[in-house]
Design a protein around this motif. Sequence first.
Motif, PDB file in Angstrom:
ATOM      1  N   HIS A  46       0.870  -1.176   0.000  1.00  0.00           N
ATOM      2  CA  HIS A  46       0.000   0.000   0.000  1.00  0.00           C
ATOM      3  C   HIS A  46       0.903   1.221   0.000  1.00  0.00           C
ATOM      4  O   HIS A  46       1.683   1.434   0.928  1.00  0.00           O
ATOM      5  CB  HIS A  46      -0.914   0.022   1.222  1.00  0.00           C
ATOM      6  CG  HIS A  46      -2.062   0.979   1.077  1.00  0.00           C
ATOM      7  ND1 HIS A  46      -3.325   0.725   1.579  1.00  0.00           N
ATOM      8  CD2 HIS A  46      -2.156   2.194   0.469  1.00  0.00           C
ATOM      9  CE1 HIS A  46      -4.128   1.745   1.301  1.00  0.00           C
ATOM     10  NE2 HIS A  46      -3.431   2.652   0.641  1.00  0.00           N
ATOM     11  N   SER A  53      -0.485   4.971 -11.757  1.00  0.00           N
ATOM     12  CA  SER A  53      -1.720   4.375 -12.259  1.00  0.00           C
ATOM     13  C   SER A  53      -1.422   3.151 -13.118  1.00  0.00           C
ATOM     14  O   SER A  53      -2.068   2.102 -12.978  1.00  0.00           O
ATOM     15  CB  SER A  53      -2.502   5.417 -13.068  1.00  0.00           C
ATOM     16  OG  SER A  53      -3.593   4.834 -13.741  1.00  0.00           O
ATOM     17  N   THR A  92      -1.699  -1.133  -4.068  1.00  0.00           N
ATOM     18  CA  THR A  92      -2.746  -0.141  -3.813  1.00  0.00           C
ATOM     19  C   THR A  92      -2.072   1.219  -3.647  1.00  0.00           C
ATOM     20  O   THR A  92      -1.091   1.341  -2.910  1.00  0.00           O
ATOM     21  CB  THR A  92      -3.532  -0.470  -2.529  1.00  0.00           C
ATOM     22  OG1 THR A  92      -4.121  -1.765  -2.661  1.00  0.00           O
ATOM     23  CG2 THR A  92      -4.618   0.568  -2.271  1.00  0.00           C
ATOM     24  N   THR A 151      -2.744   5.320  -2.768  1.00  0.00           N
ATOM     25  CA  THR A 151      -3.650   6.350  -2.255  1.00  0.00           C
ATOM     26  C   THR A 151      -2.969   7.710  -2.335  1.00  0.00           C
ATOM     27  O   THR A 151      -1.997   7.967  -1.613  1.00  0.00           O
ATOM     28  CB  THR A 151      -4.046   6.077  -0.796  1.00  0.00           C
ATOM     29  OG1 THR A 151      -4.651   4.783  -0.701  1.00  0.00           O
ATOM     30  CG2 THR A 151      -5.028   7.130  -0.297  1.00  0.00           C
ATOM     31  N   LEU A 202      -6.161   3.880  -9.110  1.00  0.00           N
ATOM     32  CA  LEU A 202      -5.764   4.566  -7.885  1.00  0.00           C
ATOM     33  C   LEU A 202      -6.964   4.820  -6.986  1.00  0.00           C
ATOM     34  O   LEU A 202      -8.098   4.995  -7.463  1.00  0.00           O
ATOM     35  CB  LEU A 202      -5.095   5.908  -8.206  1.00  0.00           C
ATOM     36  CG  LEU A 202      -3.887   5.889  -9.145  1.00  0.00           C
ATOM     37  CD1 LEU A 202      -3.243   7.270  -9.176  1.00  0.00           C
ATOM     38  CD2 LEU A 202      -2.879   4.836  -8.733  1.00  0.00           C
ATOM     39  N   GLU A 203      -6.729   4.845  -5.691  1.00  0.00           N
ATOM     40  CA  GLU A 203      -7.767   5.201  -4.729  1.00  0.00           C
ATOM     41  C   GLU A 203      -8.105   6.691  -4.889  1.00  0.00           C
ATOM     42  O   GLU A 203      -7.289   7.467  -5.407  1.00  0.00           O
ATOM     43  CB  GLU A 203      -7.273   4.936  -3.305  1.00  0.00           C
ATOM     44  CG  GLU A 203      -6.904   3.478  -3.015  1.00  0.00           C
ATOM     45  CD  GLU A 203      -8.127   2.599  -2.943  1.00  0.00           C
ATOM     46  OE1 GLU A 203      -8.972   2.854  -2.065  1.00  0.00           O
ATOM     47  OE2 GLU A 203      -8.245   1.671  -3.759  1.00  0.00           O
ATOM     48  N   PRO A 204      -9.286   7.118  -4.462  1.00  0.00           N
ATOM     49  CA  PRO A 204      -9.616   8.545  -4.521  1.00  0.00           C
ATOM     50  C   PRO A 204      -8.617   9.367  -3.693  1.00  0.00           C
ATOM     51  O   PRO A 204      -8.156   8.919  -2.647  1.00  0.00           O
ATOM     52  CB  PRO A 204     -11.025   8.614  -3.912  1.00  0.00           C
ATOM     53  CG  PRO A 204     -11.581   7.232  -4.076  1.00  0.00           C
ATOM     54  CD  PRO A 204     -10.420   6.307  -3.944  1.00  0.00           C
ATOM     55  N   ARG A 205      -8.288  10.559  -4.167  1.00  0.00           N
ATOM     56  CA  ARG A 205      -7.366  11.416  -3.429  1.00  0.00           C
ATOM     57  C   ARG A 205      -7.967  11.831  -2.100  1.00  0.00           C
ATOM     58  O   ARG A 205      -9.135  12.200  -2.018  1.00  0.00           O
ATOM     59  CB  ARG A 205      -7.030  12.671  -4.250  1.00  0.00           C
ATOM     60  CG  ARG A 205      -6.049  13.621  -3.525  1.00  0.00           C
ATOM     61  CD  ARG A 205      -5.730  14.847  -4.368  1.00  0.00           C
ATOM     62  NE  ARG A 205      -6.927  15.626  -4.674  1.00  0.00           N
ATOM     63  CZ  ARG A 205      -7.496  16.496  -3.831  1.00  0.00           C
ATOM     64  NH1 ARG A 205      -6.976  16.687  -2.615  1.00  0.00           N
ATOM     65  NH2 ARG A 205      -8.575  17.164  -4.202  1.00  0.00           N
ATOM     66  N   MET A 206      -7.143  11.779  -1.035  1.00  0.00           N
ATOM     67  CA  MET A 206      -7.570  12.200   0.287  1.00  0.00           C
ATOM     68  C   MET A 206      -6.920  13.536   0.622  1.00  0.00           C
ATOM     69  O   MET A 206      -5.885  13.896   0.067  1.00  0.00           O
ATOM     70  CB  MET A 206      -7.194  11.143   1.327  1.00  0.00           C
ATOM     71  CG  MET A 206      -7.813   9.779   1.070  1.00  0.00           C
ATOM     72  SD  MET A 206      -7.541   8.607   2.421  1.00  0.00           S
ATOM     73  CE  MET A 206      -8.555   9.348   3.713  1.00  0.00           C
ATOM     74  N   TYR A 238      -5.470   4.825   9.306  1.00  0.00           N
ATOM     75  CA  TYR A 238      -5.862   3.516   8.803  1.00  0.00           C
ATOM     76  C   TYR A 238      -5.649   2.414   9.833  1.00  0.00           C
ATOM     77  O   TYR A 238      -6.098   1.290   9.643  1.00  0.00           O
ATOM     78  CB  TYR A 238      -5.064   3.173   7.539  1.00  0.00           C
ATOM     79  CG  TYR A 238      -5.639   3.745   6.264  1.00  0.00           C
ATOM     80  CD1 TYR A 238      -6.093   2.918   5.246  1.00  0.00           C
ATOM     81  CD2 TYR A 238      -5.728   5.115   6.066  1.00  0.00           C
ATOM     82  CE1 TYR A 238      -6.609   3.434   4.060  1.00  0.00           C
ATOM     83  CE2 TYR A 238      -6.244   5.650   4.894  1.00  0.00           C
ATOM     84  CZ  TYR A 238      -6.682   4.801   3.894  1.00  0.00           C
ATOM     85  OH  TYR A 238      -7.201   5.321   2.727  1.00  0.00           O
TER      86      TYR A 238
END
Length: 389
Positions: free
Chosen positions: A279, A297, A307, A309, A334-338, A349
Amino acid sequence: MDSRTVALIRTTFKAVAAEEGGPERLARSFYAILFSEYPQVRDFFPAAMDSQRDRLVKAIGYALDRLEEPNKLLPFLAQLGRDHRKYGVQAEHYVAVATSLKTAMRRFAGTEMWTDEVERAWDEGLTVISETMMGAAEKEVTPAVWSGRVLENRLVLRNLAIVRLQLDQPMQYAAGQYMSVQIPSRPRMWRYLSPAVPANANGEIEFHVRGVLGGWVSPAIVGQTQVGDQWLIGSPLGGLGVPRNTKRKMLMVGCGTGIAPLRAQLMQMALRRTNPKVHLFVGGHHPCDLYDLETLSKLAMANRWLTVTPVSESDENPWWHYEAGEVERIWPGLEPRMTGQIGKVVASYGPWADRDVQIVGSPSMVQTTKFRLMASGTQTKNIRHDPLF
């Protein structure tokens, strides 16, 4: 070295460093003694010594903190010894440095603290350091320095460039390591950079460089590097990397150009048949600082074990980064931008108890993220990062 010797060395160094202005005074005194007693070594150092003095004290502190961990200290010293070949350092230069450092320490420690036993302890410690470095340098058969010709200097942000070079001969380094570089316009000013690609037989290498405001070297790299420039590159350093047969899951945290050594490792891992789950959190102050999401990506889409993020502290880009009609792109895989401070986001997390952790970025970012992870339950022994100097 026994525990008594280690304790004496640490105690005197920390006592000197704890005084007001202690680290800077110690470094200034050391270099004044070194250059006056051994003027022939002055040519090894840059004309401007400010950053050099700061790195000296941090490097000494890093080594002293690991005197009782030879499995960590000795490989680090061996790498430094191989790297110092680029200066043309000989045995007499190590003697000069050790003698000057001990003289500076004695001057600031005073007669009450600097006893005969303390002097013997420092002699033993400095002998271990110098002999380890010299021994590694003498055994090394690789070049003392590589030459690289600039193929491309591509500006991806106003103050961030991707520089590709062709080495005069291939260099073997582990993905995740870093190395010192010298550019033509800044002679004797070596700076550490991490390759963003794994080693390859073609001798091609890529660096990601952000121009630091007020810096001597990085702004020159970003703004002045021309195709055809010849760089000098020292031996690889550092211990980051993912062992080929590991089964431990990985947590990687990179901020800004700190993504480079993590990206190189992921590219290397993508060539293997099997990998543990990884991750990766990649961060920046603004969304535009996440400059390498296209590469990440592609890696995430091709490798199910990965993964990614993205994290930015702000949802808005700075005033100087403007593109008409710009809409934030959603990258596949890709995970959504935080939004938030990257260390806080990662720690939210959970404890990551089943992960080996790598953190790469500025010293403040590394320390903050490390402390947040430790506070959330991550064991210190599972967290790795390069020396912060």
